[in-house]
Design a protein around this motif. Sequence first.
Motif, PDB file in Angstrom:
ATOM      1  N   PRO A 301       0.826  -1.213   0.000  1.00  0.00           N
ATOM      2  CA  PRO A 301       0.000   0.000   0.000  1.00  0.00           C
ATOM      3  C   PRO A 301       0.855   1.256   0.000  1.00  0.00           C
ATOM      4  N   ASP A 302       0.194   2.401  -0.164  1.00  0.00           N
ATOM      5  CA  ASP A 302       0.905   3.665  -0.059  1.00  0.00           C
ATOM      6  C   ASP A 302      -0.020   4.710   0.549  1.00  0.00           C
ATOM      7  N   GLY A 303       0.496   5.937   0.721  1.00  0.00           N
ATOM      8  CA  GLY A 303      -0.284   7.011   1.306  1.00  0.00           C
ATOM      9  C   GLY A 303      -0.631   6.732   2.759  1.00  0.00           C
ATOM     10  N   ALA A 304      -1.638   7.436   3.265  1.00  0.00           N
ATOM     11  CA  ALA A 304      -2.047   7.261   4.657  1.00  0.00           C
ATOM     12  C   ALA A 304      -2.587   5.859   4.909  1.00  0.00           C
ATOM     13  N   ARG A 305      -3.169   5.240   3.873  1.00  0.00           N
ATOM     14  CA  ARG A 305      -3.700   3.895   4.074  1.00  0.00           C
ATOM     15  C   ARG A 305      -2.586   2.886   4.359  1.00  0.00           C
ATOM     16  N   GLY A 306      -1.391   3.183   3.893  1.00  0.00           N
ATOM     17  CA  GLY A 306      -0.265   2.296   4.152  1.00  0.00           C
ATOM     18  C   GLY A 306       0.622   2.764   5.288  1.00  0.00           C
ATOM     19  N   ALA A 307       0.064   3.512   6.236  1.00  0.00           N
ATOM     20  CA  ALA A 307       0.874   4.129   7.292  1.00  0.00           C
ATOM     21  C   ALA A 307       1.166   3.195   8.464  1.00  0.00           C
ATOM     22  N   ILE A 308       0.441   2.067   8.557  1.00  0.00           N
ATOM     23  CA  ILE A 308       0.586   1.174   9.715  1.00  0.00           C
ATOM     24  C   ILE A 308       1.246  -0.121   9.261  1.00  0.00           C
ATOM     25  N   THR A 309       2.458  -0.374   9.712  1.00  0.00           N
ATOM     26  CA  THR A 309       3.111  -1.641   9.415  1.00  0.00           C
ATOM     27  C   THR A 309       2.696  -2.670  10.463  1.00  0.00           C
ATOM     28  N   ALA A 310       2.816  -3.947  10.106  1.00  0.00           N
ATOM     29  CA  ALA A 310       2.356  -5.011  11.000  1.00  0.00           C
ATOM     30  C   ALA A 310       3.285  -6.209  10.932  1.00  0.00           C
ATOM     31  N   ASP A 311       3.469  -6.829  12.072  1.00  0.00           N
ATOM     32  CA  ASP A 311       4.227  -8.070  12.172  1.00  0.00           C
ATOM     33  C   ASP A 311       3.406  -9.013  13.051  1.00  0.00           C
ATOM     34  N   GLY A 312       2.760 -10.000  12.436  1.00  0.00           N
ATOM     35  CA  GLY A 312       1.892 -10.893  13.191  1.00  0.00           C
ATOM     36  C   GLY A 312       2.152 -12.355  12.864  1.00  0.00           C
ATOM     37  N   ALA A 313       2.027 -13.202  13.868  1.00  0.00           N
ATOM     38  CA  ALA A 313       2.185 -14.642  13.666  1.00  0.00           C
ATOM     39  C   ALA A 313       1.439 -15.370  14.765  1.00  0.00           C
ATOM     40  N   TYR A 314       0.975 -16.576  14.440  1.00  0.00           N
ATOM     41  CA  TYR A 314       0.335 -17.428  15.438  1.00  0.00           C
ATOM     42  C   TYR A 314       1.367 -18.421  15.936  1.00  0.00           C
ATOM     43  N   ARG A 315       1.614 -18.386  17.245  1.00  0.00           N
ATOM     44  CA  ARG A 315       2.559 -19.335  17.839  1.00  0.00           C
ATOM     45  C   ARG A 315       2.213 -19.521  19.311  1.00  0.00           C
ATOM     46  N   ASP A 316       2.486 -20.700  19.810  1.00  0.00           N
ATOM     47  CA  ASP A 316       2.241 -21.038  21.214  1.00  0.00           C
ATOM     48  C   ASP A 316       0.796 -20.757  21.621  1.00  0.00           C
ATOM     49  N   ALA A 318      -1.430 -18.575  20.410  1.00  0.00           N
ATOM     50  CA  ALA A 318      -1.950 -17.201  20.405  1.00  0.00           C
ATOM     51  C   ALA A 318      -1.453 -16.440  19.185  1.00  0.00           C
ATOM     52  N   TRP A 319      -2.298 -15.531  18.708  1.00  0.00           N
ATOM     53  CA  TRP A 319      -1.832 -14.531  17.767  1.00  0.00           C
ATOM     54  C   TRP A 319      -0.997 -13.519  18.532  1.00  0.00           C
ATOM     55  N   ARG A 320       0.160 -13.191  18.000  1.00  0.00           N
ATOM     56  CA  ARG A 320       1.036 -12.172  18.579  1.00  0.00           C
ATOM     57  C   ARG A 320       1.330 -11.168  17.485  1.00  0.00           C
ATOM     58  N   VAL A 321       0.811  -9.955  17.672  1.00  0.00           N
ATOM     59  CA  VAL A 321       0.805  -8.956  16.605  1.00  0.00           C
ATOM     60  C   VAL A 321       1.369  -7.643  17.126  1.00  0.00           C
ATOM     61  N   THR A 322       2.199  -7.017  16.317  1.00  0.00           N
ATOM     62  CA  THR A 322       2.696  -5.676  16.627  1.00  0.00           C
ATOM     63  C   THR A 322       2.399  -4.745  15.459  1.00  0.00           C
ATOM     64  N   LEU A 323       1.719  -3.630  15.741  1.00  0.00           N
ATOM     65  CA  LEU A 323       1.451  -2.599  14.751  1.00  0.00           C
ATOM     66  C   LEU A 323       2.329  -1.387  15.060  1.00  0.00           C
ATOM     67  N   GLU A 324       2.784  -0.717  14.022  1.00  0.00           N
ATOM     68  CA  GLU A 324       3.659   0.441  14.213  1.00  0.00           C
ATOM     69  C   GLU A 324       3.239   1.564  13.275  1.00  0.00           C
ATOM     70  N   ARG A 325       3.163   2.784  13.848  1.00  0.00           N
ATOM     71  CA  ARG A 325       2.785   3.950  13.059  1.00  0.00           C
ATOM     72  C   ARG A 325       3.513   5.168  13.600  1.00  0.00           C
ATOM     73  N   SER A 326       3.684   6.182  12.786  1.00  0.00           N
ATOM     74  CA  SER A 326       4.315   7.415  13.252  1.00  0.00           C
ATOM     75  C   SER A 326       3.420   8.106  14.272  1.00  0.00           C
ATOM     76  N   MET A 327       4.017   8.821  15.195  1.00  0.00           N
ATOM     77  CA  MET A 327       3.242   9.616  16.149  1.00  0.00           C
ATOM     78  C   MET A 327       2.484  10.727  15.433  1.00  0.00           C
ATOM     79  N   ARG A 328       3.082  11.299  14.422  1.00  0.00           N
ATOM     80  CA  ARG A 328       2.395  12.340  13.653  1.00  0.00           C
ATOM     81  C   ARG A 328       1.324  11.691  12.783  1.00  0.00           C
ATOM     82  N   SER A 329       0.339  12.455  12.410  1.00  0.00           N
ATOM     83  CA  SER A 329      -0.728  11.937  11.561  1.00  0.00           C
ATOM     84  C   SER A 329      -0.247  11.826  10.121  1.00  0.00           C
ATOM     85  N   PRO A 330      -0.451  10.672   9.479  1.00  0.00           N
ATOM     86  CA  PRO A 330      -0.095  10.571   8.059  1.00  0.00           C
ATOM     87  C   PRO A 330      -0.991  11.412   7.160  1.00  0.00           C
TER      88      PRO A 330
END
Length: 458
Positions: A301-316, A318-330
């Motif tokens: 994706p690109d633009g503001a819609r692509g502002a949140i990166t994600a790293d998720g996997a199911y292990r042990d 449970a789903w374990r997910v981390t989302l990351e975004r800038s503090m400023r508004s995209p």
Amino acid sequence: MMGILGNWRLGKVSGVVALALLTAACAPSTDTDKESAEAQAPLGNQAQTLYVAAEYNDDTFRLHYRLEVENPSWYHQYWRFTDGEWVRMGSGADGPDPHGLYEDRISMMLDDGSVEGFARYGGWMLIHPGMRSLDSAMSSDAVQAHPTLGEAMGRSDVRKYIPQSRNVDRYTDQARWDDVKSEQELDEMRDRGEFLDLWQWRAHRSNPVGYADNGYVLHYRLNSEGRGMYSDNRDAELDRPAYMFDVEKTGIQSLDWDALVAREYSQDDWYYISEDIAVPFDAEHEWQEGDVIPFRMLQIPDGARGAITADGAYRDGAWRVTLERSMRSPNRLDSKRLREGDVYNVAFAVHHGSVGARHHHVSLPHRLGLGVNTGEAEIIATYSETHLADTDLNWYPVELIYPGQVTWEWLTSQHPGAGLIKADIDIKVSDHHGYLPLFQRYIQRHERRLKNTQPPPE
């Protein structure tokens, strides 16, 4: 019986009168103890728990989820070759998909105080008669004929919206689906930031390419500016796949139906298709019964819609997910800025069990604070220049509940506590219904009553 009774600021209504009103209005049943509610709760509808933690630094905000579930799904919708034709399999219709072909999903709505009432009532403000998947859902013809939703936006259904997006004097007024404010008024609301931020992590349609979907809720559930992370893999003219797997990159041209429904494709397999591993569909290939190609095409994706990166996997377990975004508004017209020291109103939703649309579990509204003291917020984000380990995060258990078909219009007119809501008394839904097993029973009874009063189909 009344759930959790918080510290109420009762405005112009005296504490004695308000307490009497609340006792009469919010008692959901004749059950007199918690054990009775738990014993009678139908299997499959008990509250679930989503564990949430957050951290931030001067530039970046990170949101962490841990969701303990059995039978996770990173599958979604697929084309299946059967009887010489390509048939679309998997849906988000009523109830779980019979083949398990619908992805797990975790969503968060975030409000910076701009949407009046959200801190008290959360997602229940956004559900209205006429919405898709409700028994009262409007027909596609009616929505397509609407000047804003249909003619201007090209939509055929009604989705979540805040009451303030309709022509109402107060947010507690009846906010009909078709009474949408003018485009100028909606633009002014965007400019004021009067909308809800919506972050959606999807196990199939976003996670494999490393993103979560960024959107917002105003007069509809809308996408933020920019290209999304998925589209339909469909040749609309011929109603078949437009692309298939690139055998040189993946070693396959298709998946196998029996292996798919047996859930044999792991998170390390090509259970999805994306632009970098796809080639145009070959109609001359000798396709076999049970060949399968993913229906969604993933992309960066690109633009503001692509502002949140994600790293998720199911292990042990449970789903374990981390989302990351800038503090400023995209993009300030569709995304909120995050600031140290501020407190935000948040509500969460989980789709699990191969269900879509409203068939999910949701939370009551909670408070998320960045670097604030305990007591100002339940979920407290920790300042850290480097990524924190799981054991160093402040994990908060968010209890979830099936929301049924409770609409904002019913809450503000027919619910026994409608008078308190209309009077704008500063009492939250957690004050009314803080004990979730009992609240779940109340919602289930309401849904049964609703179905019993629906007119028979013509």
